[in-house]
Design a protein around this motif. Structure first.
Motif, PDB file in Angstrom:
ATOM      1  N   PRO A 252       0.647  -1.357   0.036  1.00 56.96           N
ATOM      2  CA  PRO A 252      -0.129  -0.016   0.066  1.00 56.96           C
ATOM      3  C   PRO A 252       0.865   1.163  -0.149  1.00 56.96           C
ATOM      4  O   PRO A 252       0.156   2.339  -0.676  1.00 56.96           O
ATOM      5  CB  PRO A 252      -0.886  -0.040   1.122  1.00 56.96           C
ATOM      6  N   GLN A 253       2.173   0.996   0.584  1.00 56.14           N
ATOM      7  CA  GLN A 253       2.852   2.417   0.515  1.00 56.14           C
ATOM      8  C   GLN A 253       3.341   2.775  -0.683  1.00 56.14           C
ATOM      9  O   GLN A 253       3.727   3.909  -1.049  1.00 56.14           O
ATOM     10  CB  GLN A 253       4.175   2.182   1.655  1.00 56.14           C
ATOM     11  N   LEU A 254       3.346   2.072  -1.822  1.00 57.84           N
ATOM     12  CA  LEU A 254       3.482   2.498  -3.029  1.00 57.84           C
ATOM     13  C   LEU A 254       2.709   2.747  -3.930  1.00 57.84           C
ATOM     14  O   LEU A 254       2.755   3.034  -5.381  1.00 57.84           O
ATOM     15  CB  LEU A 254       4.546   0.977  -3.710  1.00 57.84           C
ATOM     16  N   GLN A 255       1.333   3.012  -3.336  1.00 66.56           N
ATOM     17  CA  GLN A 255       0.101   3.370  -4.179  1.00 66.56           C
ATOM     18  C   GLN A 255      -0.188   4.648  -4.081  1.00 66.56           C
ATOM     19  O   GLN A 255      -0.634   5.101  -2.995  1.00 66.56           O
ATOM     20  CB  GLN A 255      -0.831   2.321  -3.966  1.00 66.56           C
ATOM     21  N   ASP A 256      -0.267   5.436  -5.042  1.00 63.42           N
ATOM     22  CA  ASP A 256      -0.602   6.733  -5.198  1.00 63.42           C
ATOM     23  C   ASP A 256      -2.026   6.866  -5.309  1.00 63.42           C
ATOM     24  O   ASP A 256      -2.888   5.922  -5.457  1.00 63.42           O
ATOM     25  CB  ASP A 256       0.169   7.816  -5.859  1.00 63.42           C
ATOM     26  N   GLU A 257      -2.887   7.929  -5.405  1.00 64.70           N
ATOM     27  CA  GLU A 257      -3.990   8.459  -5.268  1.00 64.70           C
ATOM     28  C   GLU A 257      -4.654   7.650  -6.950  1.00 64.70           C
ATOM     29  O   GLU A 257      -5.782   7.142  -6.771  1.00 64.70           O
ATOM     30  CB  GLU A 257      -4.602   9.780  -5.181  1.00 64.70           C
ATOM     31  N   GLU A 258      -3.905   8.165  -7.864  1.00 67.09           N
ATOM     32  CA  GLU A 258      -4.474   7.638  -9.258  1.00 67.09           C
ATOM     33  C   GLU A 258      -4.469   6.237  -9.211  1.00 67.09           C
ATOM     34  O   GLU A 258      -5.423   5.458  -9.655  1.00 67.09           O
ATOM     35  CB  GLU A 258      -3.645   8.290 -10.306  1.00 67.09           C
ATOM     36  N   PHE A 259      -3.357   5.473  -8.612  1.00 63.83           N
ATOM     37  CA  PHE A 259      -3.206   4.002  -8.646  1.00 63.83           C
ATOM     38  C   PHE A 259      -4.499   3.407  -7.678  1.00 63.83           C
ATOM     39  O   PHE A 259      -5.034   2.710  -8.402  1.00 63.83           O
ATOM     40  CB  PHE A 259      -1.989   3.682  -7.935  1.00 63.83           C
ATOM     41  N   LYS A 260      -4.809   4.172  -6.639  1.00 67.46           N
ATOM     42  CA  LYS A 260      -5.840   3.381  -5.910  1.00 67.46           C
ATOM     43  C   LYS A 260      -7.344   3.511  -6.708  1.00 67.46           C
ATOM     44  O   LYS A 260      -7.954   2.756  -6.565  1.00 67.46           O
ATOM     45  CB  LYS A 260      -5.838   4.058  -4.523  1.00 67.46           C
TER      46      LYS A 260
END
Length: 329
Positions: A186-194
């Protein structure tokens, strides 16, 4: 200068050496061996002009990534081509010699004739996430392998307690490492990715692990303009063979991404029960006399197309979307 006018540098990739083939200023073919390290690659890039040359590189995973990213960072136009494309091209040209130098020449010729698309690199975030997911897959595979071995070992009437203890200790260690990687994801996921992940997970049958695999493999579906090309990329497109009166389907095109294809197959088990369009497709194919596995592969194809649609339109999946659309119109 247009890519069509640039000279092509064909690159055959190895673990230790890169074999390059290109035409020099006097239009004479040159073949060189370059060490596959950053210093040697940068030294070679300084000798050539990005205005006059472009790269066509054989795709070999991590071995080709160093040259690919260094050439792109220096402003060169670079393309990746599948090794199977080169293999079939050599058959078409009736080439029977197989050496690194001949392969580099063949890749150069392929690039001159077909001018493959310029490679669009993944973002650093996607690269890091992709590496973590591959690590997670390896750890889970190793964990399954040790669990099977321990289960079989316990059938031995003369079981060594120390051996059993070692296997159990290794399984606990692997479980701990799996949990550590899962916490890092989860630490490697930004808003667009989420946002993209939530859109894909809105599709009935697709879970978190499958959504992460799809996003990292396709850079959030940015590398594809159509669902048809996406399905073909994952090896789920049906093939048709027709010649004269003879016509049949040899099965799906198993091109790449075997692991993701396997995950989609597992997802199809849930989709054909809880996803209404997938369930209707599955039952319709069974009614036509198709085998269950063929129907499930068709469900995988359907799932991929739905995922592509929800991401491109940025609308969460709605099972009754078509029905509501007919009412509105």
């Amino acid at each position: 200068m247009s890519n069509l006018l640039k000279k092509v540098i064909g690159v055959d990739v190895g673990a230790k050496f890169l074999t390059v083939s290109f035409n020099d200023d006097s239009n004479q073919n040159q073949v060189q061996n370059i060490e596959n390290n950053q210093r040697s690659i940068l030294a070679f890039l300084k000798k050539i002009s990005r205005e006059d040359y472009c790269f066509v590189i054989e795709a070999t995973g991590n071995y080709s990534s160093r040259l690919l990213h260094l050439s792109l960072s220096k402003g060169f136009e670079s393309s990746l081509i599948n090794c199977m494309s080169v293999k079939h091209f050599s058959r078409m040209k009736n080439i029977i010699i197989k050496t690194d130098a001949e392969d580099a020449k063949l890749i150069k010729l392929y690039g001159e004739m077909f001018r493959p698309e310029i490679y669009v690199p993944k973002s650093i975030q996607i690269e890091h996430l992709d590496q973590e997911i591959k690590l997670l897959n390896d750890l889970e595979e190793e964990k399954r392998r040790y669990a099977v071995k321990l289960k079989a070992l316990r059938y031995n009437p003369h079981l060594n307690p120390n051996t059993e203890k070692h296997y159990e200790k290794r399984l606990k260690q692997l479980e701990k490492e799996v949990q550590e990687v899962e916490l890092r994801l989860p630490q490697l996921q930004d808003e667009e990715f989420k946002e993209i992940k939530n859109l894909i997970q809105s599709v009935s049958g697709i879970g978190e692990k499958t959504s992460l695999q799809l996003i990292t493999a396709t850079s959030g579906f940015k590398n594809f303009d159509s669902a048809k090309s996406l399905v073909k990329y994952f090896g789920l497109a049906p093939r048709i063979y027709q010649s004269g009166k003879k016509s049949y389907s040899p099965g799906k095109c198993r091109t790449s991404k075997t692991h993701i294809r396997g995950m989609l197959y597992v997802c199809s088990w849930t989709a054909m029960k809880h996803n209404i369009p997938c369930k209707e497709l599955y039952l319709r194919l069974l009614a036509k006399g198709k085998p269950k596995k063929v129907a499930l592969i068709a469900v995988c194809n359907k799932l991929l197309r739905i995922c592509f649609g929800v991401v491109k339109n940025k609308i969460a999946y709605q099972q009754d979307y078509q029905k509501n659309l007919k009412i509105l119109t």
